[in-house]
Design a protein around this motif. Sequence first.
Motif, PDB file in Angstrom:
ATOM      1  N   ARG A   3       0.835  -1.212   0.000  1.00  0.00           N
ATOM      2  CA  ARG A   3       0.000   0.000   0.000  1.00  0.00           C
ATOM      3  C   ARG A   3       0.864   1.253   0.000  1.00  0.00           C
ATOM      4  NH1 ARG A   3      -4.948  -0.326   4.067  1.00  0.00           N
ATOM      5  NH2 ARG A   3      -3.634   1.304   4.924  1.00  0.00           N
ATOM      6  N   THR A   4       1.940   1.234   0.758  1.00  0.00           N
ATOM      7  CA  THR A   4       2.844   2.387   0.800  1.00  0.00           C
ATOM      8  C   THR A   4       3.442   2.643  -0.580  1.00  0.00           C
ATOM      9  OG1 THR A   4       3.386   1.936   3.112  1.00  0.00           O
ATOM     10  CG2 THR A   4       4.918   3.326   1.895  1.00  0.00           C
ATOM     11  N   ILE A   5       3.917   1.604  -1.214  1.00  0.00           N
ATOM     12  CA  ILE A   5       4.495   1.740  -2.554  1.00  0.00           C
ATOM     13  C   ILE A   5       3.456   2.251  -3.545  1.00  0.00           C
ATOM     14  CG2 ILE A   5       5.468   0.430  -4.509  1.00  0.00           C
ATOM     15  CD1 ILE A   5       6.857  -1.338  -2.347  1.00  0.00           C
ATOM     16  N   ALA A   6       2.232   1.730  -3.452  1.00  0.00           N
ATOM     17  CA  ALA A   6       1.169   2.166  -4.364  1.00  0.00           C
ATOM     18  C   ALA A   6       0.819   3.634  -4.158  1.00  0.00           C
ATOM     19  CB  ALA A   6      -0.073   1.286  -4.175  1.00  0.00           C
ATOM     20  N   VAL A   7       0.750   4.066  -2.905  1.00  0.00           N
ATOM     21  CA  VAL A   7       0.414   5.465  -2.608  1.00  0.00           C
ATOM     22  C   VAL A   7       1.526   6.396  -3.094  1.00  0.00           C
ATOM     23  CG1 VAL A   7       0.097   7.097  -0.697  1.00  0.00           C
ATOM     24  CG2 VAL A   7      -1.150   4.953  -0.702  1.00  0.00           C
ATOM     25  N   ILE A   8       2.770   6.001  -2.874  1.00  0.00           N
ATOM     26  CA  ILE A   8       3.900   6.823  -3.339  1.00  0.00           C
ATOM     27  C   ILE A   8       3.924   6.872  -4.863  1.00  0.00           C
ATOM     28  CG2 ILE A   8       6.426   6.954  -3.447  1.00  0.00           C
ATOM     29  CD1 ILE A   8       6.424   5.867  -0.529  1.00  0.00           C
ATOM     30  N   ALA A   9       3.675   5.740  -5.507  1.00  0.00           N
ATOM     31  CA  ALA A   9       3.648   5.705  -6.977  1.00  0.00           C
ATOM     32  C   ALA A   9       2.523   6.580  -7.527  1.00  0.00           C
ATOM     33  CB  ALA A   9       3.493   4.268  -7.473  1.00  0.00           C
ATOM     34  N   LEU A  10       1.352   6.524  -6.919  1.00  0.00           N
ATOM     35  CA  LEU A  10       0.233   7.366  -7.355  1.00  0.00           C
ATOM     36  C   LEU A  10       0.572   8.840  -7.162  1.00  0.00           C
ATOM     37  CD1 LEU A  10      -2.658   7.792  -8.333  1.00  0.00           C
ATOM     38  CD2 LEU A  10      -3.401   7.513  -5.954  1.00  0.00           C
ATOM     39  N   GLY A  11       1.092   9.183  -5.978  1.00  0.00           N
ATOM     40  CA  GLY A  11       1.489  10.572  -5.723  1.00  0.00           C
ATOM     41  C   GLY A  11       2.559  11.037  -6.684  1.00  0.00           C
ATOM     42  N   GLY A  12       3.534  10.160  -6.958  1.00  0.00           N
ATOM     43  CA  GLY A  12       4.605  10.495  -7.890  1.00  0.00           C
ATOM     44  C   GLY A  12       4.085  10.741  -9.295  1.00  0.00           C
ATOM     45  N   SER A  13       3.152   9.917  -9.719  1.00  0.00           N
ATOM     46  CA  SER A  13       2.559  10.106 -11.051  1.00  0.00           C
ATOM     47  C   SER A  13       1.842  11.442 -11.138  1.00  0.00           C
ATOM     48  CB  SER A  13       1.560   8.980 -11.357  1.00  0.00           C
ATOM     49  OG  SER A  13       2.215   7.744 -11.406  1.00  0.00           O
ATOM     50  N   LEU A  14       1.060  11.746 -10.107  1.00  0.00           N
ATOM     51  CA  LEU A  14       0.323  13.016 -10.107  1.00  0.00           C
ATOM     52  C   LEU A  14       1.265  14.218 -10.018  1.00  0.00           C
ATOM     53  CD1 LEU A  14      -2.661  12.014  -7.784  1.00  0.00           C
ATOM     54  CD2 LEU A  14      -2.670  12.262 -10.291  1.00  0.00           C
ATOM     55  N   GLY A  15       2.332  14.088  -9.229  1.00  0.00           N
ATOM     56  CA  GLY A  15       3.307  15.176  -9.110  1.00  0.00           C
ATOM     57  C   GLY A  15       4.043  15.421 -10.421  1.00  0.00           C
ATOM     58  N   ALA A  16       4.424  14.349 -11.099  1.00  0.00           N
ATOM     59  CA  ALA A  16       5.112  14.487 -12.388  1.00  0.00           C
ATOM     60  C   ALA A  16       4.192  15.121 -13.423  1.00  0.00           C
ATOM     61  CB  ALA A  16       5.602  13.125 -12.874  1.00  0.00           C
ATOM     62  N   LEU A  17       2.935  14.707 -13.438  1.00  0.00           N
ATOM     63  CA  LEU A  17       1.979  15.288 -14.381  1.00  0.00           C
ATOM     64  C   LEU A  17       1.704  16.760 -14.061  1.00  0.00           C
ATOM     65  CD1 LEU A  17      -0.498  12.303 -14.724  1.00  0.00           C
ATOM     66  CD2 LEU A  17       1.085  13.179 -16.482  1.00  0.00           C
ATOM     67  N   ALA A  18       1.638  17.087 -12.777  1.00  0.00           N
ATOM     68  CA  ALA A  18       1.424  18.483 -12.379  1.00  0.00           C
ATOM     69  C   ALA A  18       2.609  19.348 -12.799  1.00  0.00           C
ATOM     70  CB  ALA A  18       1.195  18.574 -10.870  1.00  0.00           C
TER      71      ALA A  18
END
Length: 123
Positions: A3-18
Motif C-alpha cells: 500500500r505504501t508503494i502504491a500510494v507513493i507511486a500514485l502521488g509520484g505520477s500526479l506530481g510528475a503530471l502536475a
Amino acid sequence: MIRTIAVIALGGSLGALARFGLTQWIAANWSRSFPLATFAVNLIGCLIIGILYGLWLHRPEFSPLLRQGLFIGFLGAFTTFSTFSLDTLRLLENGESLTALGYILLSVCICLIATWAGLSLTR
C-alpha cells in the motif's frame, strides 16, 4: 508495504503530471529568458511542503500513508527542492545554523559539479 508503494507511486505520477502541465503552461505564456517554470515549480513545492508539514505537526493523526503519498510521491516528483528547503529549515529551527549553511553550500556546489561531471562524461 504494498500500500505504501502504491500510494507513493500514485502521488509520484500526479506530481510528475502536475510539473509537466505547469511547465507547459508557463512556457506557452511567458518568455524563456529566465527559467520561470523551474522557479515556479520550486516555489510552489516549497509552499505546499510548508503547509503540509505545519498541518502534520498540528494534526499527527493524519494518515502516514497520506503523508508519504504527498511528501515522497507528489512533491518528490513535483520538485525535490521542497524537501531540500524543509531539511534546511528544520536544521535552522534546531539551532544548527552552521550545518544548514554547509548543507546549502554543499548541495548547490557539489550538485553543480556533479552535473558538470556527468555532462563532461558524455562529451
